[in-house]
Write an enzyme that holds these catalytic residues in place. Structure first.
Site, PDB file in Angstrom:
ATOM      1  N   ASP A  17      35.290 -55.318 -18.837  1.00 18.82           N
ATOM      2  CA  ASP A  17      35.589 -55.424 -17.765  1.00 18.82           C
ATOM      3  C   ASP A  17      34.526 -54.722 -17.559  1.00 18.82           C
ATOM      4  O   ASP A  17      34.166 -53.018 -17.659  1.00 18.82           O
ATOM      5  CB  ASP A  17      37.203 -54.822 -17.342  1.00 18.82           C
ATOM      6  CG  ASP A  17      37.326 -54.972 -15.697  1.00 18.82           C
ATOM      7  OD1 ASP A  17      36.774 -55.928 -14.970  1.00 18.82           O
ATOM      8  OD2 ASP A  17      37.292 -53.656 -14.766  1.00 18.82           O
ATOM      9  N   ASP A  19      33.272 -53.952 -13.000  1.00 19.67           N
ATOM     10  CA  ASP A  19      34.460 -53.375 -11.831  1.00 19.67           C
ATOM     11  C   ASP A  19      35.727 -52.274 -12.102  1.00 19.67           C
ATOM     12  O   ASP A  19      36.679 -52.473 -12.634  1.00 19.67           O
ATOM     13  CB  ASP A  19      34.379 -53.270 -10.429  1.00 19.67           C
ATOM     14  CG  ASP A  19      33.655 -54.310  -9.741  1.00 19.67           C
ATOM     15  OD1 ASP A  19      33.090 -54.493  -8.634  1.00 19.67           O
ATOM     16  OD2 ASP A  19      32.863 -55.420 -10.722  1.00 19.67           O
ATOM     17  N   ASP A 178      40.386 -51.712 -16.493  1.00 17.21           N
ATOM     18  CA  ASP A 178      41.182 -50.856 -15.884  1.00 17.21           C
ATOM     19  C   ASP A 178      42.179 -51.545 -14.950  1.00 17.21           C
ATOM     20  O   ASP A 178      43.345 -50.634 -13.955  1.00 17.21           O
ATOM     21  CB  ASP A 178      40.205 -49.779 -14.658  1.00 17.21           C
ATOM     22  CG  ASP A 178      40.162 -50.899 -13.511  1.00 17.21           C
ATOM     23  OD1 ASP A 178      39.945 -50.875 -12.547  1.00 17.21           O
ATOM     24  OD2 ASP A 178      39.248 -52.567 -13.939  1.00 17.21           O
TER      25      ASP A 178
END
Length: 227
Positions: A17, A19, A178
């Site tokens: 991922d 961001d 995240d």
């Protein structure tokens, strides 16, 4: 560091991922959101409030930031403004998280292939990858591009597109993210998922949503089975 349920296979590819995992983009997102809201006279949000809005693309972010959400008559214009503003802001304060650049280099040295999947616009994802992560090929940096048939996460489309670009399949890959959206994306793509606690969601939130393993520092990823 919790290593429960981590697979013991050897990974040949890591799908990251962007961001909250590789890059801290929160300040630029907050600034852009607030500038768009200000155009229509709406109040600004704090960075901690915006942290709760991100993860599902700019459309959902603006829906959560704007009073009344998609039912607000200014929604479409505010979203268009946010996209326009962020296109000029997205490199202002964005930076790699501590240890991430070193992790990328270590994985490269090990011969592990890497890709990025994001709900950011595809053009921005490719530009950020070129700026920060030259070890990741442009064709394996995949952003939101539903016009080309690549649905945004948690649909698995971007993961499959990235794996094809790397010449790998899901049996040799692991996903690193995240958020709960990342866990769902990995699950939908049939990949194991490593969750990181330094991003937009807290360790407690990740645990409550069933994340395992969770790492607190980038270098801990290299100590997990499979690496």
């Amino acid at each position: 560091m919790d290593t429960t349920n981590t697979t013991k296979q050897t990974y040949r590819a890591v799908i990251f991922d962007l961001d909250g995992t590789l890059l801290d983009t929160l300040e630029d997102l907050t600034d852009s959101c607030n500038q768009a809201l200000a155009r229509f006279g709406y109040p600004a949000h704090t960075i901690d409030e915006v942290r709760q809005f991100v993860g599902n693309g700019l459309g959902v972010m603006m829906e959560k930031a704007l009073p009344g959400g998609r039912g607000n008559p200014d929604y479409e214009k505010a979203l268009a403004g946010m996209k326009e503003i962020y296109a000029g802001n997205y490199r202002n304060k964005t930076k790699a998280y501590p240890g991430v650049l070193e992790l990328i280099e270590r994985l490269k040295e090990k011969g592990v292939k890497m890709a990025i999947v994001s709900n950011k616009p595809d053009e921005q994802v490719k530009e950020l990858a070129a700026l920060y992560f030259t070890s990741i090929p442009q064709e394996a940096a995949i952003g939101e591009n539903e016009a080309a048939g690549v649905r945004r996460k948690p649909a698995p489309d971007s993961v499959y597109t990235a794996l094809r670009a790397l010449g790998e399949d899901r049996s040799t890959a692991v996903y690193v993210g995240d958020s709960d959206v990342d866990m769902a994306t990995a699950r939908n793509a049939g990949l194991p998922c490593i969750s990181v606690s330094w991003g937009f969601k807290t360790r407690e939130f990740l645990q409550q949503n069933g994340a395992s393993p969770i790492v607190d520092r980038a270098e801990e990823i290299l100590a997990l089975p499979g690496f």
